[in-house]
Design a protein around this motif. Structure first.
Motif, PDB file in Angstrom:
ATOM      1  N   UNK A 184       0.855  -1.185   0.000  1.00 26.37           N
ATOM      2  CA  UNK A 184       0.000   0.000   0.000  1.00 26.37           C
ATOM      3  C   UNK A 184       0.889   1.233   0.000  1.00 26.37           C
ATOM      4  N   UNK A 185       0.286   2.369  -0.283  1.00 26.09           N
ATOM      5  CA  UNK A 185       0.950   3.635  -0.029  1.00 26.09           C
ATOM      6  C   UNK A 185       0.775   3.972   1.445  1.00 26.09           C
ATOM      7  N   UNK A 186       1.779   4.581   2.039  1.00 31.75           N
ATOM      8  CA  UNK A 186       1.658   4.978   3.442  1.00 31.75           C
ATOM      9  C   UNK A 186       0.480   5.931   3.621  1.00 31.75           C
ATOM     10  N   UNK A 187      -0.118   5.877   4.795  1.00 34.87           N
ATOM     11  CA  UNK A 187      -1.269   6.727   5.095  1.00 34.87           C
ATOM     12  C   UNK A 187      -0.739   8.106   5.499  1.00 34.87           C
ATOM     13  N   UNK A 188      -0.994   9.083   4.666  1.00 32.22           N
ATOM     14  CA  UNK A 188      -0.458  10.421   4.899  1.00 32.22           C
ATOM     15  C   UNK A 188      -1.258  11.136   6.000  1.00 32.22           C
ATOM     16  N   UNK A 189      -0.689  12.191   6.573  1.00 34.12           N
ATOM     17  CA  UNK A 189      -1.420  12.951   7.598  1.00 34.12           C
ATOM     18  C   UNK A 189      -2.793  13.390   7.108  1.00 34.12           C
ATOM     19  N   UNK A 190      -3.807  13.123   7.921  1.00 28.00           N
ATOM     20  CA  UNK A 190      -5.176  13.492   7.574  1.00 28.00           C
ATOM     21  C   UNK A 190      -5.901  12.471   6.730  1.00 28.00           C
TER      22      UNK A 190
END
Length: 360
Positions: free
Chosen positions: A117-123
């Protein structure tokens, strides 16, 4: 007029009516089987930036699942469908890796940035979906910059999956406790983005995010069968319970063909062991990590990774340091493990807003 005889039955019709009760029984059985199958467990979690009071003189900046370290206990049964909606309320990117879960046909929920997955970005948010296809003492943790996020910032928690077919030994257990051992580096404790280097030295140690004497006792009665689920999320550990031998029954969630007795159990980071102990020796018993400096935070003796097992009927002497301790029966999730399946938090593990430090 032609006289009508008895209606001719279609092929197979004669046999159908006598089979009706059996058909009904089969339908009922299928319905009961479906209702007894695995359930869908939906959870919602967050990641928060808070400070954690590990020891009286050590507060650590952490990224905490649901604002607590360890993260909340997730307790399900083998075969359940698990769905976790995770919200990232911090200033850096994160994930959850479900350590030990096979992720059969669900590899995109394995939680590894730039791989599954792509990392979960802030927000942002992300939903993990998987089958709890491996039973036992599993855990979850971030898989972004693990040398800091996991090793120093508290991004881990327990995932307990009850087996469909528990062993005879498991069926004898009367108390089920979860202990997660970790180390901390006071030099980088108050600054995100620091630490996680090969030569780094941890100088504080804890069980379930607290250092002795701020841990809690495990209280038992003579005749109890105590299961200790031991986790080493971040640091090597050598677990020792005074006054008893323990039987090692499970390794990394799975039952051992030949359980074996120990009085010191070594663990490497990431490992889990289950011990089953017959509580047959009433007393007040120290329990600790036998790596000596893990019981001496910053060189101070009788701190760090320690707790006490107390038999309830044993009178506590006046000199006993925990004689009047305020008791939290769920510090090791013993009470939560008795509750229905679900996600269980503990206020004792919550971090605090550093702009509003807790009262001393």
């Amino acid at each position: 007029r032609r006289r009508r005889g008895p209606r001719r039955r279609a092929p197979g019709e004669e046999a159908c009516c006598p089979r009706r009760p059996r058909l009904l029984a089969l339908c009922l059985a299928l319905g009961l089987s479906a209702s007894a199958q695995a359930e869908l467990r939906k959870f919602e979690m967050t990641i928060e930036e808070v400070d954690l009071q590990v020891a009286p003189n050590l507060a650590v900046k952490v990224w905490a699942y649901n604002g607590q370290v360890p993260g909340p206990l997730i307790h399900v049964k083998e075969g359940d469908q698990v769905e976790v909606l995770l919200h990232n309320n911090t200033t850096l990117s994160h994930t959850i890796h479900w350590h030990g879960v096979y992720q059969t046909n669900s590899w995109k929920s394995d939680g590894v940035p730039n791989v599954t997955q792509e990392a979960i970005e802030p927000g942002d948010s992300y939903t993990y979906r998987f089958i709890a296809d491996k039973p036992g003492s599993l855990w979850y943790h971030c898989h972004v910059n693990v040398a800091e996020h996991v090793a120093l910032r508290g991004m881990w928690g327990p995932l307990i999956v009850d087996p469909k077919n528990p062993t005879p030994l498991e069926k004898t257990v009367t108390k089920d406790a979860v202990l997660m051992f970790s180390g901390w580096n006071s030099e980088v404790a108050q600054e995100y983005g620091k630490g996680g280097h090969p030569r780094e030295v941890d100088d504080y140690f804890s069980i379930n995010g607290k250092s002795f004497p701020d841990t809690q006792p495990i209280r038992v009665k003579k005749g109890d069968v105590l299961r200790l689920r031991l986790f080493a999320p971040t640091t090597p550990t050598a677990f020792h319970l005074h006054g008893h031998d323990a039987l090692v029954t499970h390794k990394d969630g799975l039952p051992l063909e030949k359980p074996y007795p120990v009085d010191v159990l070594p663990m490497m980071p990431g490992e889990r062991y289950d011990l089953i102990v017959k509580m047959n020796n009433p007393g007040i018993w120290m329990t600790h990590d036998h790596i000596e400096h893990h019981t001496a935070n910053a060189g101070k003796d009788h701190t760090g990774s320690m707790l006490v097992v107390e038999y309830e009927d044993v009178e506590k002497p006046d000199f006993y340091m925990w004689k009047d301790k305020q008791y939290d029966p769920d510090f090791y999730w013993i009470e939560s493990m008795k509750k229905p399946y679900g996600l269980h938090e503990n206020p004792a593990f919550k971090g605090f807003d550093p702009s509003q430090p807790p009262a001393k």
